[in-house]
Design a protein around this motif. Structure first.
Motif, short mmCIF file in Angstrom:
data_model
loop_
_atom_site.label_atom_id
_atom_site.label_comp_id
_atom_site.label_asym_id
_atom_site.label_seq_id
_atom_site.Cartn_x
_atom_site.Cartn_y
_atom_site.Cartn_z
N TYR A 173 -30.09 -31.42 11.04
CA TYR A 173 -28.74 -30.71 11.79
C TYR A 173 -27.55 -30.58 11.14
N GLU A 174 -26.61 -29.65 11.32
CA GLU A 174 -25.73 -29.52 10.94
C GLU A 174 -24.70 -30.12 11.85
N ILE A 175 -23.76 -29.74 10.46
CA ILE A 175 -22.48 -31.10 11.11
C ILE A 175 -21.71 -30.46 11.06
N GLY A 176 -20.61 -30.90 11.93
CA GLY A 176 -19.52 -30.17 12.86
C GLY A 176 -18.32 -31.26 12.34
N ARG A 182 -25.78 -30.38 15.35
CA ARG A 182 -26.62 -29.68 16.34
C ARG A 182 -27.57 -30.02 15.91
N ASN A 183 -28.25 -30.44 16.22
CA ASN A 183 -30.12 -29.57 16.06
C ASN A 183 -29.77 -28.15 16.37
N SER A 184 -30.90 -28.13 14.38
CA SER A 184 -31.07 -26.73 14.58
C SER A 184 -32.09 -26.27 15.14
N GLU A 185 -32.99 -26.54 15.45
CA GLU A 185 -33.64 -26.36 15.68
C GLU A 185 -34.33 -26.59 17.17
#
Length: 441
Positions: A13-16, A31-34
Motif C-alpha cells: 500500500y502506498e500511503i497518502g 492505494r493498493n499498488s498491485e
C-alpha cells in the motif's frame, strides 16, 4: 512540489493524505499498488493498545468485523502489523458524510429520511446479531457510497477507547454527548444494543427536523435534557414518525423499543426493502491472528521513499467537491471540518503565509514536510483547537492546500478558517471568471 518529500509504503500500500484522526488511531488514504484499488488505512499504535490492556478486546472486534459483509457497513479487508503499528485496511467510501446533506440542503422529507434510517437499522441489526456494537453512532460515522446508499463506518472499531468491566457492562466517558443515551452518561454501565438504538433515534430526528433534539451550551443542562428525554418534535412531522421517535428516545433502556419492534413499525415499513447480499464467501482470519501474536516473520515491510509530492487524478477527483473556488471561505460552507483552496504560489511561500496568519490568532505552529499542525494555546468549548494543513502538488506551478480540523470544536474551526482566509487572499488562486465576478459585485 519544489522540494522532494518522503513518501511512505506499508507492504503493497502506498500511503497518502490523512483523512481522519482519533485518540487511538489515524486514518490515511492509501492505494493498493498491485490492484490500483483505493482504500482507507486505519493505523493503531501498539504501545497505546498494550498500555490500556486492550489487545484481546481489539483482536476480537477486528476478527468479528472482518467476517461482517453487509451492504450498509464499510468493509474491513485485511489486517497487517509491524513492530510498532497495527494497520487495518478498510473500504474507501467516496460519497462523503450523510450529515453534509443536512448542512448543505437542510432537513429531509420523511420518505428520504426513512430510506436512510431503514439502511441504518439494517446495518445495526446485522451487527448486533453478531455481538458487535458501535457505541458511537453519529453523523460523522455515516457515509454515502457512489450510489447514495448509507454506509456505517467504524462499526465495532469505535470501542477502542472503551472497555468491558467485571460487571459485563460497557463503561465510557467519551463520545458525542448530543447522541449518547442517558444510561451511558450515568456511567453505571449500559447495554451496547439499546444505547446504539438511542443514537439511531437522535439521528432520525436530525434527518427529519434538521436540528438536534437535545442541545445546550451548558453541558450539565444538556445531560439533564437527555436524561429526562426533554425534546419537542417539530409540527411538520407526521403522527406515526413522532410516535416512533418517542419510543426510541425512551430514557429507560428497559422499556425502549427494540429493533424487532422497529422493523414492525407502520412508519418504518413504508417502502421497506430488506437488504440482499451474499455472506457465504469464506474469510480467513489468519492475518488477524498473526498481528496479535506479534510474530516477526509476519511483520509487514514499512518503507519510506523520497520523491516529489504529487496528487494523483483519483485523489484530486475525490476531493473536488470541496474545491469550488467561488465559495472557498464563504458562510454557506456551514460547519465543515475541512476546506481546501488552490494556489499558484510556491509551497514554501504558502507555508510561510499560513504561519504568519496563524500566530497572531494565538496558534503554535509546527511544520514538517509541507504538513503543518496549528495548536491554539487557549482552550475552547471542547479543549484546544488543533488544525492540520497539508500542501499537495497538482501541477508544477499549482498547489492544493487542505485545512482540516484535527481536534476541538467544529464551530470554532469554522470561525478560525474564516479569519485565516482573510490573511491568505493574495495566495489563493483566482481564475479570470472569479476576478470578473468580484469586479461586478
Amino acid at each position: 512540489m519544489s522540494q522532494p518529500k518522503i513518501k511512505r509504503r506499508v507492504g503493497k500500500y502506498e500511503i497518502g493524505r490523512t483523512i481522519g484522526e482519533g485518540t487511538f488511531a489515524k486514518v490515511k488514504f492509501a492505494r493498493n499498488s498491485e490492484t490500483g484499488e483505493h482504500v482507507a488505512l486505519k493505523i493503531l499504535d501498539k504501545e497505546k493498545v498494550l498500555k490500556h490492556k486492550m489487545s484481546e478486546q481489539i483482536r476480537r472486534e477486528i476478527a468479528t468485523m472482518k467476517l461482517i459483509k453487509h451492504p450498509n457497513v464499510v468493509q474491513l479487508f485485511e489486517v497487517m502489523g509491524s513492530k510498532t503499528k497495527i494497520y487495518i485496511v478498510l473500504e474507501f467510501v467516496t460519497g462523503g458524510e450523510l450529515f453534509d446533506k443536512i448542512v448543505n440542503h437542510g432537513r429531509m422529507s420523511e420518505s428520504e429520511a426513512r430510506r436512510y434510517f431503514q439502511q441504518l437499522i439494517n446495518a445495526v441489526d446485522y451487527c448486533h446479531s453478531r455481538g458487535v456494537y458501535h457505541r458511537d453512532l453519529k453523523p460523522e460515522n455515516l457515509l454515502l457510497d457512489t450510489y447514495g446508499n448509507l454506509r456505517v463506518s467504524d462499526f465495532g472499531l469505535s470501542a477502542l477507547s472503551q472497555q468491558v468491566r467485571a460487571d459485563g457492562l460497557l463503561h465510557t466517558t467519551c463520545g458525542t454527548p448530543n447522541y449518547v443515551a442517558p444510561e451511558v452518561l450515568n456511567d453505571r454501565g449500559y447495554d451496547g444494543a439499546t444505547a446504539d438504538l438511542w443514537s439511531c433515534g437522535v439521528i432520525l430526528f436530525v434527518l427529519i427536523a434538521g436540528y438536534l433534539p437535545f442541545d445546550d451550551h451548558n453541558l450539565m443542562s444538556l445531560y439533564k435534557k437527555i436524561s429526562g428525554a426533554e425534546f419537542t418534535c417539530p409540527p411538520w412531522l407526521s403522527f406515526s414518525a413522532r410516535k416512533l421517535i418517542s419510543r426510541i428516545l425512551d430514557p429507560n433502556p428497559v422499556t425502549r423499543i427494540t429493533i424487532a419492534e422497529i422493523l414492525d413499525d407502520e412508519w418504518f415499513k413504508v417502502d421497506y426493502k430488506p437488504p440482499v447480499f451474499d455472506e457465504k464467501a469464506e474469510t480467513s482470519l489468519d492475518d488477524v491472528e498473526a498481528v496479535f501474536q506479534d510474530c516477526e516473520e509476519h511483520h509487514v515491510t514499512e518503507r519510506k521513499e523520497e520523491q516529489p509530492t504529487a496528487m494523483n487524478a483519483f485523489e484530486l477527483i475525490s476531493m473536488s467537491r470541496g474545491l469550488n473556488l467561488e465559495n472557498l471561505f464563504e458562510e454557506q460552507q456551514g460547519f465543515k471540518r475541512e476546506t481546501r483552496f488552490t494556489s499558484k504560489s510556491s509551497a514554501n511561500e504558502i507555508v510561510n503565509k499560513i504561519e504568519e496568519a496563524a500566530k497572531p490568532l494565538g496558534f503554535d505552529v509546527q511544520t514538517k514536510n509541507y504538513k503543518m499542525r496549528l495548536a491554539n494555546v487557549k482552550a475552547g468549548r471542547k479543549g484546544n483547537l488543533n488544525v492540520a494543513t497539508e500542501i499537495f502538488q497538482v501541477a508544477p506551478s499549482l498547489h492544493m492546500v487542505e485545512v482540516r480540523k484535527a481536534k476541538g470544536d467544529t464551530l470554532e474551526f469554522h470561525k478560525f478558517y474564516k479569519k485565516l482566509s482573510t490573511s491568505l487572499e493574495d495566495v489563493v488562486w483566482k481564475t479570470d471568471d472569479d476576478m470578473q465576478t468580484q469586479e461586478t459585485k
